[in-house]
Design a protein around this motif. Structure first.
Motif, PDB file in Angstrom:
ATOM      1  N   CYS A  12       0.836  -1.209   0.000  1.00  0.00           N
ATOM      2  CA  CYS A  12       0.000   0.000   0.000  1.00  0.00           C
ATOM      3  C   CYS A  12       0.869   1.257   0.000  1.00  0.00           C
ATOM      4  CB  CYS A  12      -0.920   0.009   1.215  1.00  0.00           C
ATOM      5  SG  CYS A  12      -2.201  -1.262   1.196  1.00  0.00           S
ATOM      6  N   LEU A  13       1.939   1.233   0.785  1.00  0.00           N
ATOM      7  CA  LEU A  13       2.825   2.394   0.843  1.00  0.00           C
ATOM      8  C   LEU A  13       3.518   2.626  -0.494  1.00  0.00           C
ATOM      9  CD1 LEU A  13       4.447   1.898   4.370  1.00  0.00           C
ATOM     10  CD2 LEU A  13       2.558   3.419   3.729  1.00  0.00           C
ATOM     11  N   ARG A  14       3.955   1.557  -1.146  1.00  0.00           N
ATOM     12  CA  ARG A  14       4.598   1.704  -2.463  1.00  0.00           C
ATOM     13  C   ARG A  14       3.609   2.238  -3.484  1.00  0.00           C
ATOM     14  NH1 ARG A  14       7.235  -3.174  -4.859  1.00  0.00           N
ATOM     15  NH2 ARG A  14       8.396  -1.599  -6.044  1.00  0.00           N
ATOM     16  N   ALA A  15       2.383   1.744  -3.456  1.00  0.00           N
ATOM     17  CA  ALA A  15       1.363   2.227  -4.391  1.00  0.00           C
ATOM     18  C   ALA A  15       1.073   3.702  -4.144  1.00  0.00           C
ATOM     19  CB  ALA A  15       0.088   1.401  -4.251  1.00  0.00           C
ATOM     20  N   PHE A  16       0.960   4.097  -2.881  1.00  0.00           N
ATOM     21  CA  PHE A  16       0.695   5.491  -2.548  1.00  0.00           C
ATOM     22  C   PHE A  16       1.842   6.388  -2.994  1.00  0.00           C
ATOM     23  CE2 PHE A  16       1.629   8.797   0.694  1.00  0.00           C
ATOM     24  CZ  PHE A  16       0.647   9.704   0.304  1.00  0.00           C
ATOM     25  N   GLU A  17       3.084   5.999  -2.709  1.00  0.00           N
ATOM     26  CA  GLU A  17       4.241   6.820  -3.075  1.00  0.00           C
ATOM     27  C   GLU A  17       4.330   7.011  -4.578  1.00  0.00           C
ATOM     28  OE1 GLU A  17       8.192   7.908  -4.310  1.00  0.00           O
ATOM     29  OE2 GLU A  17       7.248   5.963  -4.699  1.00  0.00           O
ATOM     30  N   ALA A  18       4.105   5.932  -5.344  1.00  0.00           N
ATOM     31  CA  ALA A  18       4.177   6.029  -6.804  1.00  0.00           C
ATOM     32  C   ALA A  18       3.033   6.870  -7.361  1.00  0.00           C
ATOM     33  CB  ALA A  18       4.155   4.628  -7.425  1.00  0.00           C
ATOM     34  N   ALA A  19       1.823   6.710  -6.813  1.00  0.00           N
ATOM     35  CA  ALA A  19       0.677   7.489  -7.284  1.00  0.00           C
ATOM     36  C   ALA A  19       0.855   8.968  -6.966  1.00  0.00           C
ATOM     37  CB  ALA A  19      -0.605   6.961  -6.645  1.00  0.00           C
ATOM     38  N   ALA A  20       1.369   9.278  -5.770  1.00  0.00           N
ATOM     39  CA  ALA A  20       1.572  10.674  -5.393  1.00  0.00           C
ATOM     40  C   ALA A  20       2.670  11.308  -6.233  1.00  0.00           C
ATOM     41  CB  ALA A  20       1.923  10.750  -3.904  1.00  0.00           C
ATOM     42  N   ARG A  21       3.752  10.586  -6.483  1.00  0.00           N
ATOM     43  CA  ARG A  21       4.866  11.129  -7.253  1.00  0.00           C
ATOM     44  C   ARG A  21       4.489  11.357  -8.706  1.00  0.00           C
ATOM     45  NH1 ARG A  21       8.301   7.659  -9.274  1.00  0.00           N
ATOM     46  NH2 ARG A  21       7.922   6.205  -7.553  1.00  0.00           N
ATOM     47  N   ASN A  22       3.684  10.454  -9.267  1.00  0.00           N
ATOM     48  CA  ASN A  22       3.277  10.568 -10.668  1.00  0.00           C
ATOM     49  C   ASN A  22       1.969  11.322 -10.860  1.00  0.00           C
ATOM     50  OD1 ASN A  22       5.237   8.816 -12.329  1.00  0.00           O
ATOM     51  ND2 ASN A  22       4.713   7.451 -10.637  1.00  0.00           N
ATOM     52  N   ALA A  23       1.251  11.593  -9.741  1.00  0.00           N
ATOM     53  CA  ALA A  23      -0.079  12.223  -9.804  1.00  0.00           C
ATOM     54  C   ALA A  23      -1.000  11.437 -10.725  1.00  0.00           C
ATOM     55  CB  ALA A  23       0.020  13.682 -10.264  1.00  0.00           C
ATOM     56  N   SER A  24      -0.864  10.112 -10.692  1.00  0.00           N
ATOM     57  CA  SER A  24      -1.654   9.272 -11.587  1.00  0.00           C
ATOM     58  C   SER A  24      -1.652   7.833 -11.081  1.00  0.00           C
ATOM     59  CB  SER A  24      -1.083   9.330 -13.002  1.00  0.00           C
ATOM     60  OG  SER A  24      -1.626   8.329 -13.820  1.00  0.00           O
ATOM     61  N   PHE A  25      -2.835   7.235 -10.953  1.00  0.00           N
ATOM     62  CA  PHE A  25      -2.923   5.815 -10.627  1.00  0.00           C
ATOM     63  C   PHE A  25      -2.422   4.968 -11.804  1.00  0.00           C
ATOM     64  CE2 PHE A  25      -6.619   6.143  -7.331  1.00  0.00           C
ATOM     65  CZ  PHE A  25      -5.773   6.839  -6.482  1.00  0.00           C
ATOM     66  N   THR A  26      -2.723   5.422 -13.010  1.00  0.00           N
ATOM     67  CA  THR A  26      -2.332   4.666 -14.202  1.00  0.00           C
ATOM     68  C   THR A  26      -0.816   4.591 -14.328  1.00  0.00           C
ATOM     69  OG1 THR A  26      -4.356   5.321 -15.350  1.00  0.00           O
ATOM     70  CG2 THR A  26      -2.536   4.519 -16.705  1.00  0.00           C
ATOM     71  N   GLN A  27      -0.131   5.733 -14.180  1.00  0.00           N
ATOM     72  CA  GLN A  27       1.331   5.729 -14.287  1.00  0.00           C
ATOM     73  C   GLN A  27       1.966   4.971 -13.129  1.00  0.00           C
ATOM     74  OE1 GLN A  27       3.177   9.511 -15.130  1.00  0.00           O
ATOM     75  NE2 GLN A  27       1.429  10.201 -16.328  1.00  0.00           N
ATOM     76  N   ALA A  28       1.360   5.073 -11.949  1.00  0.00           N
ATOM     77  CA  ALA A  28       1.871   4.301 -10.818  1.00  0.00           C
ATOM     78  C   ALA A  28       1.760   2.804 -11.102  1.00  0.00           C
ATOM     79  CB  ALA A  28       1.104   4.660  -9.555  1.00  0.00           C
ATOM     80  N   GLY A  29       0.638   2.392 -11.686  1.00  0.00           N
ATOM     81  CA  GLY A  29       0.469   0.989 -12.034  1.00  0.00           C
ATOM     82  C   GLY A  29       1.486   0.514 -13.043  1.00  0.00           C
ATOM     83  N   SER A  30       1.753   1.360 -14.047  1.00  0.00           N
ATOM     84  CA  SER A  30       2.759   1.006 -15.051  1.00  0.00           C
ATOM     85  C   SER A  30       4.134   0.852 -14.426  1.00  0.00           C
ATOM     86  CB  SER A  30       2.792   2.083 -16.141  1.00  0.00           C
ATOM     87  OG  SER A  30       3.789   1.809 -17.095  1.00  0.00           O
ATOM     88  N   GLU A  31       4.457   1.741 -13.492  1.00  0.00           N
ATOM     89  CA  GLU A  31       5.766   1.697 -12.835  1.00  0.00           C
ATOM     90  C   GLU A  31       5.913   0.456 -11.968  1.00  0.00           C
ATOM     91  OE1 GLU A  31       7.642   4.303  -9.286  1.00  0.00           O
ATOM     92  OE2 GLU A  31       7.184   5.437 -11.111  1.00  0.00           O
ATOM     93  N   LEU A  32       4.835   0.063 -11.289  1.00  0.00           N
ATOM     94  CA  LEU A  32       4.888  -1.068 -10.360  1.00  0.00           C
ATOM     95  C   LEU A  32       4.403  -2.371 -10.991  1.00  0.00           C
ATOM     96  CD1 LEU A  32       3.536   0.686  -7.129  1.00  0.00           C
ATOM     97  CD2 LEU A  32       5.909   0.239  -7.763  1.00  0.00           C
ATOM     98  N   HIS A  33       4.106  -2.311 -12.307  1.00  0.00           N
ATOM     99  CA  HIS A  33       3.631  -3.485 -13.042  1.00  0.00           C
ATOM    100  C   HIS A  33       2.319  -4.020 -12.457  1.00  0.00           C
ATOM    101  CE1 HIS A  33       7.502  -3.419 -15.031  1.00  0.00           C
ATOM    102  NE2 HIS A  33       8.101  -3.474 -13.853  1.00  0.00           N
ATOM    103  N   LEU A  34       1.411  -3.084 -12.149  1.00  0.00           N
ATOM    104  CA  LEU A  34       0.081  -3.419 -11.654  1.00  0.00           C
ATOM    105  C   LEU A  34      -0.954  -2.700 -12.500  1.00  0.00           C
ATOM    106  CD1 LEU A  34       0.717  -2.930  -7.809  1.00  0.00           C
ATOM    107  CD2 LEU A  34       0.516  -5.121  -9.014  1.00  0.00           C
ATOM    108  N   THR A  35      -2.200  -3.136 -12.404  1.00  0.00           N
ATOM    109  CA  THR A  35      -3.266  -2.453 -13.115  1.00  0.00           C
ATOM    110  C   THR A  35      -3.662  -1.187 -12.361  1.00  0.00           C
ATOM    111  OG1 THR A  35      -5.019  -3.644 -11.955  1.00  0.00           O
ATOM    112  CG2 THR A  35      -4.147  -4.650 -13.988  1.00  0.00           C
TER     113      THR A  35
END
Length: 304
Positions: A12-35
């Motif tokens: 959850c923390l990794r997903a939050f950090e990536a989403a906040a840094r990218n300002a996007s759930f989609t880009q966070a998913g791409s970075e973490l290899h998740l939908t």
């Protein structure tokens, strides 16, 4: 009754950090290899655990709440320290390995030519090269040193210090002799825009030097060129230039071997001092290992 674990799941923390840094759930998913939906579920789980929202969902994107902004700074720092320490411990069994991050163009055109001299001087150091086009996307835990063009106070990747490798460099219009034989020489700046193919990089990281900037700073008349070949990869355009497909802006120290060997030539004599310098990027607060110190001393020496 056991108390609730005070720490949220790492996922959850990794997903939050990536989403906040990218300002996007989609880009966070791409970075973490998740939908995108998986990221959304992780964020909702974290918000439920904390009992407050971390994001405001708007039609034009995500915005962090004040609580989210504060939590992001803490989580990002903790994850960075955890990555750095994990990478350090993993390297304990291979302390003679040196991971160098660079763009594909610099790695293939310049670094690959220079490394044999370093490896000859330091045969016990194992080299690993990580190619990432944009230094802003570097994970500080994945590399030791980086080699990128750096514009002081304008393109400053977070968490990195920069030292210039080249003290001075010019940017010139270059092409292959094959191109000039086929298309004819470039008479002047106006002729280049009207009758030749200009290579154009569609990449925000390289926007600090465009054809228009080059023309205007040299006091040449500018208008959109009649013919272009566009790509979001400078390496691809450089390979196309070497193959005789057009004229590109080239850094003369970076391309010194190609210019000396004649595989590239200047399309015009004019050149512009480069604001960006080929630089060694070093993660802040990182202990310099012996391979890092050896490479830094070698690459920053005048003979490198």
């Amino acid at each position: 009754m056991p108390s609730r674990d005070p720490l949220p799941p790492l996922s959850c923390l990794r997903a939050f950090e990536a989403a906040a840094r990218n300002a996007s759930f989609t880009q966070a998913g791409s970075e973490l290899h998740l939908t995108q939906s998986a990221i959304s579920r992780q964020i909702k789980r974290l918000e439920g655990d904390l009992g407050r929202p971390l994001f405001e969902r708007h039609h034009d994107g995500l915005r962090m709440t004040p609580a989210g902004e504060h939590y992001f700074r803490i989580v990002q720092g903790v994850l960075r320290e955890l990555r750095d320490e994990t990478a350090r411990l993993r390297r304990r069994s291979g302390e003679r390995q040196l991971t160098l991050a660079s763009s594909p163009t610099i790695a293939s055109i310049w670094l690959a030519r220079q490394l044999p001299d370093f490896q000859h001087a330091h045969p016990d150091i194992e080299i690993r090269i990580l190619t990432v086009e944009d230094p802003h996307r570097l994970d500080l835990a994945e590399f030791d040193l980086g080699i990128y063009y750096h514009v002081p106070n304008e393109v400053d990747p977070p968490g990195l210090n920069a030292e210039a490798i080249f003290d001075h460099e010019e940017v010139a219009a270059v092409c292959s002799p094959v191109y000039l034989e086929r298309q004819g020489g470039v008479r002047d700046p106006s002729d280049l825009l009207a009758h030749h193919t200009l290579m154009v990089v569609e990449d925000h990281y390289h926007d600090w030097l465009t054809w228009e900037t080059w023309y205007r700073e040299l006091a040449f008349d500018w208008h959109p060129p009649a013919h272009t070949l566009r790509a979001n990869s400078f390496q691809l355009l450089m390979n196309a230039t070497l193959a005789g497909q057009g004229v590109t802006l080239g850094w003369t120290r970076l391309l010194a071997a190609e210019l000396d060997q004649g595989t590239l030539v200047r399309a015009m004599p004019a050149s512009l001092p480069s604001r960006g310098r080929l630089s060694l990027l070093m993660p802040r607060h990182r202990h310099l290992s012996e391979p890092m110190r050896a490479f830094r001393e070698w690459v920053l020496s005048p003979s490198a």
